[in-house]
Design an enzyme around this catalytic site. Structure first.
Site, PDB file in Angstrom:
ATOM      1  N   ASP A 152      46.722  35.176  23.666  1.00  0.00           N
ATOM      2  CA  ASP A 152      47.728  34.830  24.658  1.00  0.00           C
ATOM      3  C   ASP A 152      48.675  33.716  24.226  1.00  0.00           C
ATOM      4  O   ASP A 152      49.340  33.122  25.062  1.00  0.00           O
ATOM      5  CB  ASP A 152      47.046  34.443  25.978  1.00  0.00           C
ATOM      6  CG  ASP A 152      47.998  34.524  27.169  1.00  0.00           C
ATOM      7  OD1 ASP A 152      48.927  35.349  27.119  1.00  0.00           O
ATOM      8  OD2 ASP A 152      47.800  33.772  28.135  1.00  0.00           O
ATOM      9  N   CYS A 157      45.640  54.657  38.554  1.00  0.00           N
ATOM     10  CA  CYS A 157      46.127  54.048  39.805  1.00  0.00           C
ATOM     11  C   CYS A 157      46.371  55.089  40.894  1.00  0.00           C
ATOM     12  O   CYS A 157      46.239  54.789  42.080  1.00  0.00           O
ATOM     13  CB  CYS A 157      47.419  53.271  39.550  1.00  0.00           C
ATOM     14  SG  CYS A 157      47.182  51.703  38.677  1.00  0.00           S
ATOM     15  N   CYS A 190      47.812  54.753  44.890  1.00  0.00           N
ATOM     16  CA  CYS A 190      47.552  53.412  45.424  1.00  0.00           C
ATOM     17  C   CYS A 190      48.646  52.435  45.020  1.00  0.00           C
ATOM     18  O   CYS A 190      49.116  52.439  43.876  1.00  0.00           O
ATOM     19  CB  CYS A 190      46.202  52.899  44.908  1.00  0.00           C
ATOM     20  SG  CYS A 190      45.834  51.201  45.400  1.00  0.00           S
ATOM     21  N   CYS A 232      48.394  46.571  45.243  1.00  0.00           N
ATOM     22  CA  CYS A 232      48.839  45.359  44.544  1.00  0.00           C
ATOM     23  C   CYS A 232      50.305  45.059  44.824  1.00  0.00           C
ATOM     24  O   CYS A 232      50.713  43.890  44.865  1.00  0.00           O
ATOM     25  CB  CYS A 232      48.599  45.502  43.042  1.00  0.00           C
ATOM     26  SG  CYS A 232      49.436  46.912  42.271  1.00  0.00           S
ATOM     27  N   CYS A 281      51.995  41.553  47.577  1.00  0.00           N
ATOM     28  CA  CYS A 281      52.751  40.469  46.934  1.00  0.00           C
ATOM     29  C   CYS A 281      53.580  39.699  47.955  1.00  0.00           C
ATOM     30  O   CYS A 281      54.437  40.272  48.632  1.00  0.00           O
ATOM     31  CB  CYS A 281      53.665  41.028  45.849  1.00  0.00           C
ATOM     32  SG  CYS A 281      54.628  39.738  45.006  1.00  0.00           S
ATOM     33  N   CYS A 330      57.794  35.818  41.034  1.00  0.00           N
ATOM     34  CA  CYS A 330      56.334  35.778  40.991  1.00  0.00           C
ATOM     35  C   CYS A 330      55.826  34.354  41.207  1.00  0.00           C
ATOM     36  O   CYS A 330      56.302  33.405  40.576  1.00  0.00           O
ATOM     37  CB  CYS A 330      55.863  36.296  39.634  1.00  0.00           C
ATOM     38  SG  CYS A 330      54.086  36.189  39.380  1.00  0.00           S
ATOM     39  N   CYS A 336      48.656  32.781  41.280  1.00  0.00           N
ATOM     40  CA  CYS A 336      48.483  33.636  42.459  1.00  0.00           C
ATOM     41  C   CYS A 336      47.563  34.783  42.080  1.00  0.00           C
ATOM     42  O   CYS A 336      47.759  35.432  41.053  1.00  0.00           O
ATOM     43  CB  CYS A 336      49.843  34.172  42.911  1.00  0.00           C
ATOM     44  SG  CYS A 336      49.777  35.276  44.345  1.00  0.00           S
ATOM     45  N   CYS A 347      47.760  40.062  43.840  1.00  0.00           N
ATOM     46  CA  CYS A 347      47.852  41.439  43.335  1.00  0.00           C
ATOM     47  C   CYS A 347      46.594  41.831  42.575  1.00  0.00           C
ATOM     48  O   CYS A 347      46.193  43.001  42.596  1.00  0.00           O
ATOM     49  CB  CYS A 347      49.102  41.608  42.473  1.00  0.00           C
ATOM     50  SG  CYS A 347      49.136  40.633  40.954  1.00  0.00           S
ATOM     51  N   CYS A 399      43.268  44.949  44.079  1.00  0.00           N
ATOM     52  CA  CYS A 399      43.005  46.179  43.329  1.00  0.00           C
ATOM     53  C   CYS A 399      41.668  46.809  43.746  1.00  0.00           C
ATOM     54  O   CYS A 399      40.618  46.172  43.641  1.00  0.00           O
ATOM     55  CB  CYS A 399      42.991  45.886  41.833  1.00  0.00           C
ATOM     56  SG  CYS A 399      42.660  47.345  40.818  1.00  0.00           S
TER      57      CYS A 399
END
Length: 391
Positions: free
Chosen positions: A152, A206, A209, A212, A216, A232, A259, A262, A266
Site C-alpha cells: 500500500d 455482487c 446488491c 454499499c 454511503c 468520500c 469510514c 460501505c 457488505c
C-alpha cells in the site's frame, strides 16, 4: 530487502532448484499461512489491463482529488512491469482484519469518536511488511530469484491484482470482497522473477446488491464500481489537508478518521471469521474514545496516544479539525466549551473547525456576539470566512 538494489533480494537456495514449480507454490502457501497470512494467490503481470483503463479514467475525471501521488507516473501503476520490468509473477497475500463487533454501532454514540476499524490497532503497513519480507526471504532461499515487496505504499494496484490472483473481487464500493473474509482484508504483494503457476481470476459475486452504495453518507459513488474520492469520508478526514467542505460536515457525523460504512454493509461479511490476532487487534482506548478527551490533545499527547497507529500520520491539527466537526455534530452543548477553547489554537485549520462547531452548538444570540469580537481579532482569511459563513 538486502541486495544490490533497494527492495530486491538475491538470496539463493537449492531446495526447489530443479523441482516442479507446483511443489514450490504449495510450499510457499504453507509458509505464508505459517507467517500469519490468511490467503495467497499468484497472477502474471499483464492481467490488469482493464483495471488500468478504469484507473486512467478515474484520474482524468479528477476523482482522486488532491492525491497527486496517484496521478504521478500512471504507467508504473497500471502494469506491474512498468514498476519493475523483470517481474514474472505477482504473489498477492491477504490478512483478515474482520472486527469483533459492529463497526457502525459507534455512530449512535454521538459524543464518542468513530475511528475506522483498520486504524484501531497498530499500523498494518509495518506489521504486514515484516511478514512479506520474511516470506520473500524464504522464497529466494528456496529458489534463485529476485523479489520486491509492497504494502500500500508504492505504485501497485493491489485490488485488481488480488482479483486476478483469486483472492476476491472488486465490489461496487471498489474495495476487495472475499467469499471467506468479506470486505475485511489487508493486502500485500511480492513481485518475483520466478515463473510460478497462476491462479484463475475471481469473478464478481455482487449480483444486484448495492448495499454499499446505498449506505454511503456522502453519495461518493456516482455509479457502481466508481468512486469520487472527493466526496468520500475517508478521503475527507485523512487525505484532505484543508478544511472539510461545508457540504459534507453534517454527513460526517462522529467519524473522525476514515469510514467503514460501505465495508460494513457488505452481505459477504456474514461469512467472514473474526480474524484479528493480537498484533492486529483493536486497542481499547481507540474503540470509542470520548470527543471531550480527544479535543484536549496537544501535539505531544496526540503523538503518545497514536504511537504505531496510522492516525499519527495526519498530524494533530488535521486530527483536531475532524474532532471538532464531530463535536459540532454531537448535539451536546456541553462540548461547546471545548470548541470555544480551541478558538485560540495556533492552527488556523483548528480554529476554523472550532468556529463551525460553535455555530452548531451555541445559542444563536451568543454566537452572534462572539463572532463580532472574534472577526475583528482574527488575521487568517480562511478562519474569517468560517465566521462569515456561519452568519
Amino acid at each position: 530487502m538486502a541486495g544490490r538494489r533497494a527492495g530486491v533480494a538475491h538470496l539463493c537456495g537449492p531446495r526447489f532448484l530443479n523441482s516442479d514449480p507446483t511443489e514450490l507454490k504449495t510450499a510457499l502457501a504453507r509458509e505464508a499461512r505459517a507467517l500469519g497470512f490468511d490467503c495467497i494467490g499468484i497472477t502474471e503481470p499483464g492481467t490488469i489491463e482493464s483495471a488500468g483503463k478504469h484507473f486512467l479514467e478515474f484520474i482524468a475525471t479528477g476523482g482522486h482529488g488532491d492525491m497527486d501521488w496517484l496521478a504521478s507516473q500512471p504507467e508504473r501503476r497500471i502494469d506491474p512491469r512498468g514498476l519493475w520490468a523483470d517481474v514474472r509473477s505477482v504473489i498477492m497475500l491477504g490478512v483478515n482484519y474482520g472486527p469483533d463487533q459492529d463497526p457502525l454501532a459507534i455512530l449512535q454514540q454521538r459524543t464518542r469518536a468513530a475511528i475506522s476499524v483498520y486504524a484501531q490497532g497498530e499500523d498494518y503497513h509495518d506489521l504486514i511488511k515484516k511478514r512479506l519480507k520474511a516470506l520473500a526471504r524464504w522464497l529466494v532461499a528456496a529458489a534463485p530469484s529476485e523479489v520486491k515487496v509492497f504494502v500500500d505504499t508504492a505504485a501497485v494496484m493491489e485490488k485488481p491484482l488480488a482479483q486476478a490472483a483469486h483472492l476476491g473481487w472488486q465490489g461496487k464500493h471498489t474495495n476487495l470482497v472475499s467469499r471467506e473474509f468479506g470486505s475485511w482484508l489487508f493486502l500485500g504483494a511480492i513481485y518475483t522473477t520466478l515463473e510460478l503457476p497462476r491462479d484463475s481470476a475471481e469473478i464478481d459475486h455482487c449480483g444486484s446488491c448495492q448495499a454499499c452504495l446505498d449506505i454511503c453518507p456522502t453519495a461518493a459513488f456516482p455509479a457502481p464500481y466508481r468512486l469520487d474520492a472527493r466526496r468520500c469520508i475517508s478521503y475527507l478526514t485523512i487525505e484532505n489537508k484543508g478544511p472539510i467542505p461545508r457540504e459534507f460536515r453534517k454527513a460526517i457525523g462522529n467519524r473522525i478518521y476514515g469510514c467503514d460504512d460501505c465495508l460494513a454493509a457488505c452481505p459477504w461479511n456474514k461469512f467472514a471469521q473474526q480474524g484479528r490476532e493480537a498484533k492486529l487487534a483493536a486497542r481499547d482506548e481507540l474503540r470509542a474514545p470520548p470527543l471531550l478527551k480527544l479535543a484536549r490533545l496537544d501535539d505531544a499527547a496526540f503523538r503518545a496516544l497514536f504511537t504505531k497507529s496510522p492516525v499519527k500520520r495526519i498530524g494533530r491539527d488535521r486530527f483536531l479539525r475532524n474532532v471538532l466537526i464531530a463535536i459540532g455534530n454531537s448535539g451536546d452543548a456541553k462540548l461547546a466549551e471545548e470548541a470555544r477553547r480551541l478558538l485560540d489554537d495556533a492552527s488556523p485549520l483548528v480554529r476554523g473547525a472550532a468556529v463551525w462547531a460553535l455555530g452548531q452548538l451555541m445559542p444563536r444570540n451568543e454566537f452572534v456576539r462572539l463572532r463580532a469580537n472574534a472577526i475583528a481579532s482574527e488575521h487568517d482569511e480562511s478562519v474569517r470566512q468560517e465566521w462569515q459563513a456561519a452568519s
